[in-house]
Each structure stands twice: as C-alpha cells, then as structure tokens.
Design an enzyme around this catalytic site. Structure first.
Site: not given
Length: 428
Positions: A349, A391, A277, A352, A262
């Site tokens: 998070e 994560r 991130r 999801s 990303r």
RNA sequence: GGAGAGGUGGCUGAGUGGUCGAAAGCGGCGGUCUUGAAAACCGUUGAAGGGCAACCUUCCGGGGGUUCGAAUCCCUCCCUCUCCGCCA
C-alpha cells in the site's frame, strides 16, 4: 456517524448492512434506549412548555401590578421535577451518542464481500515490474550502503520505527514532496493548504479517529488535550467543521504536505525492517469537499490523481477495492493503491483513497446550502494520499536501483534535484 | 507573562432579568416595474430536535449555577482583538 433517523426507521436493515463488514449492532440496546429517550424527551418538553407558560403569566401579572406570590406558589416543585427528568434524558442521550459514535459507516453497494485483505479485489494493474539481471537489494541495504539512510542513529535519538536520512536521499524525499504538491496544484486543480500538526479531540472525533482509535494516536502531555495528527485528513477536513458552504464554493479541492504520527500499537513485529511502518512519516494528502451527487465520481478522479504520480515516477502498481471487512471505520468505499516492491516481491500500500459520504460531515456538521431547497445539507468528504512520501521513496530506491547500488532518479524529479540523475555513494 | 475590551442568525451588528428566536442593514428567495438586466419598491428568509398533525422544545462561544423566568446576573473554561513585555 450514521443518520439516527435511518436507524429509527429501519434498524434491522442497518444492522444487516453493518453485518457485511463484520460489525454487530446491539439492536435491542438501541431500541431500548430509543424508547426511553422518546418517553423522557416528551415528558421533559411537556414540563418545559408548562414552565414557560407559567413564567410568562407571572411576567404579565407583575407588569399589571398584581401580586405574583400565589402564582409562584402554584409551580413549586415543577423545577425539581423538570430537573430530574431532563437529567435522565441527558444520560440516555449520552449513552445513545456514545453508542452511535462507535458504529462504522455503511458500505457502498459496490464494495465486495470479504473478511480480510486477502479478499480485496484487484481493479487494474499498471506498469510492468522490471526484471533485474542481478539480485535486487531492499531499500535498507541500498540506503545504508549509500551512507544516506541510518536507522541506528534515529533509534538513538528517538527509538525504534524512526529514520534519519542524509544527503541525496534526504533531498530526494523533499523533491518527491515538492513534485507531488506541484502536480496536484498545477495539473489536478487543488489548492495548497497549511494546517496544524497538533489537533484537539473534537477534530479527531469529526473525522472518526476518536473515540474508537485512541491507542493509534500520540497524545501530548499537558494541560490541553493535543494529539499529533495521524494524517493530514484530520486538520484539513476539519477546515469545514461547523460551516455552511455556498453551493458555488464546491467542490473544494485541497492538498497539503504534513508529517504524520502513528503509535502503531498492535503492529508489533510487523514490518519492523525499513521505512514501511514508521512512527513518523511524510505524506501528501488530497481532500475534497463535494456535493453528495458527485462523491463517487470524485473518488475515481482523486484515485487517478494519485495514480498519475506513480506513472510519472515510473513505478508499477495495482489498484485494489477493499472488501467489506477491510474497509476502514469511516469509509463507505476505499481503493488502495499498491506499489510494486521488488525486494519483497509483492505490492504494498502506498495510497488509500476513500469516499466517506456524509459520515464525517455529520460528525463535523459540515454542510452546504442546496439552492434547490435553500436548506443546509450535509456535504460528502473524499480523501486520499497522494502519496505516502516515505513509501514512495523506498519504492523508487528498490525499483530504480542499479547493480552497483546506485539509484536512478526519475526524470520528473531531476529538476527538483539540481539536475542530478542518480544517487551514488558520496566520494567526499 | 501583565493590563483592558469582546464573542449574538449565512455575514455585519443592536439588545443588559419577563409576550426576545432576538432590532436594523447586507446577502438569499419570491414579486412589481423593464424588450432584458440593473436600480427602486413590496413581501419573505436562522438552525437542530420531537409529534400523524395542530403544535411543542432547544440553541445568543463551551460547560455549570442563581431565578417562577437568563442573550442579559454569577462561576469556570475556550477563543478573538488592543496596549505593554518577551520571542522562532
């Protein structure tokens, strides 16, 4: 993509529903284009019908040995007329499609109202954060002092937002991946799939990343328009693109592990420290292709599948229902699972899980044959991370740390770690 | 990379300028027969869109062109297969 008929039938209701998530539908523009489309389409089809009829007559005349020149003269100009109007129709249709492709999904009635993540609603909280008798370190400090986490080297190799792992930590990431896959395959009934990490534009349109979110993606320079996948959702869901699935082949439960890429454009200054991130990260993804009537129970099940991993890894977490304003473009309803991070003293998070209903299926032309009607109907797609591996790795480091900076390896991972029970600084 | 052959309905596969949305088979659905099932036989069965409807339009890998008319001819792109070369 929404059903165009739904928009035609009651555009005001659709517009009102979209407003809930903060999207303003240009009702007048859609109405206008629809009006034009109708006129142009009827006119085009009328001319086409005439052309077909005339041409058929010419064919018959020719077969009968008659002179066809007079018949040909009669329809001179019809071709040009048809061309003009059908070109206009294509333009209108194109505009309508472009507009429609950038309209987000309608939300499920159970989605709470709200504008931002602050309005998300907690559904449940599982596990209790440990009270440390010492000052908990964050994963960057832990990893670097172990000598197993190196952002500097990664920055030299690639740039910021990349990571390099070494030794036990590198193994632990692989162990986590393996554990997640095995659990989903053996306990949750998923079939493992392997898919391309580079995809074409069509695939990204199908799942909803394009045309709206181009800036979030890494694009490959070259003759072919390849993009690095931002999530395995893209290639896996596209496995059923343009397919008509038999009723007994549903539900399809698929799981895969892939790297994800990303660009993180627009997140400058956010989560710059650590593994949170990154431009490249590992993720295990669950994707289910289901009959419409089962998609909401599937969402609950799939969310539970992700939660099962956190429970096994002894990580405290909470489940949030995303509010209207925070729910993603393609989703009708989303649960975020947030893991406890002691160093941040907050939940972040880690998964999801979303039901897209027929939104992706309509773009993908992914259908199933309903035995009751014997007609093809759109499937529903449901997916979720299970889990974001990077994560999860940092969550284990922070939650299972000891005062001396070593990290306890959760019991379920030890078989994947050659029996090792803790990560320590290598003496050698 | 070089040479060749192809891409047609849910599937297999015929069709090389005109009543072709497309033969045939398989599969699906309905029926006859049967205590029931199978087999056999008969019938039926592509998708998308427009219109209140009768009905009409579009679709034979994608896009463009020629023609009164294209699955069929031309251009272009993509993909698959066979042979040769190279290679993780």
């Amino acid at each position: 993509m929404l059903d165009i008929r739904l928009i035609r039938d009651d555009i005001d209701a659709v517009a009102t529903a979209l407003l809930k998530r903060g999207f303003t539908l240009d009702v007048e523009r859609v109405r206008g284009l629809e009006e034009e489309r109708k006129t142009a389409q009827v006119e085009t089809q009328t001319l086409q019908a005439e052309r077909n009829q005339r041409s058929k007559a010419i064919g018959q005349a020719k077969a009968a040995g008659e002179d066809i020149q007079p018949l040909k003269d009669e329809i001179a100009g019809l071709g040009d007329k048809l061309k003009t109007i059908s070109t206009r129709l294509d333009e209108i249709q194109g505009e309508l499609d472009t507009l429609l492709m950038s309209v987000p999904n309608l939300l499920h009635e159970s989605v709470p109202e709200g504008k931002s993540e602050d309005d998300n609603v907690e559904v449940r909280r599982v596990g209790t954060p440990l009270e440390f008798s010492f000052a908990a370190k964050d994963h960057v400090e832990l990893g670097e002092s172990l000598g197993q986490l190196d952002f500097e080297r990664a920055a030299a190799i690639a740039g910021s937002r990349f990571t390099s792992l070494r030794g036990g930590l590198a193994s632990l990431q692989r162990a986590l991946t393996q554990f997640m896959l095995d659990t989903h395959i053996e306990k949750h009934g998923y079939t493992e799939v392997y898919v391309p990490y580079l995809v074409n534009r069509e695939s990204l349109k199908g799942t909803g990343q394009l045309p709206k979110f181009e800036e979030d993606l890494f694009k490959i320079e070259g003759e072919s328009d390849y993009y690095l996948i931002p999530t395995a959702e893209v290639p896996v869901t596209n496995l059923v693109r343009d397919q008509i699935l038999e009723s007994d082949s549903l539900p399809q439960r698929m799981v895969t592990h892939t790297p994800c890429f990303r660009s993180e454009a627009g997140s400058y200054g956010k989560d710059t420290r650590g593994l949170i991130r990154q431009h490249q990260f590992e993720k295990v993804e669950m994707v289910q292709i289901v009959k419409p009537e089962h998609s909401y129970e599937t969402l609950e099940e799939l969310t539970a599948h992700a939660e099962a991993l956190l429970q096994a890894l002894e990580l405290p977490y909470r489940v949030m229902t995303l509010c209207a304003g925070d729910t993603g473009f393609a989703a009708a309803k989303t649960y975020d699972i947030e893991v406890w991070l002691p160093a941040q003293n907050s939940y972040r998070e880690i998964s999801s899980c979303s039901n897209f209903e027929s939104f992706q299926a309509r773009r993908l032309k992914a259908r199933w044959r309903n035995p009751e009607t014997s007609k093809p109907e759109l499937v529903h797609t449901v997916n979720g991370s299970g889990l974001a591996v990077g994560r999860t790795l940092l969550a284990i480091m922070e939650n299972h740390q000891n005062e001396d900076g070593s990290i306890n390896i959760p019991a379920v991972l030890q078989p994947y770690m050659r029996g090792k029970q803790r990560l320590e600084k290598d003496v050698a």
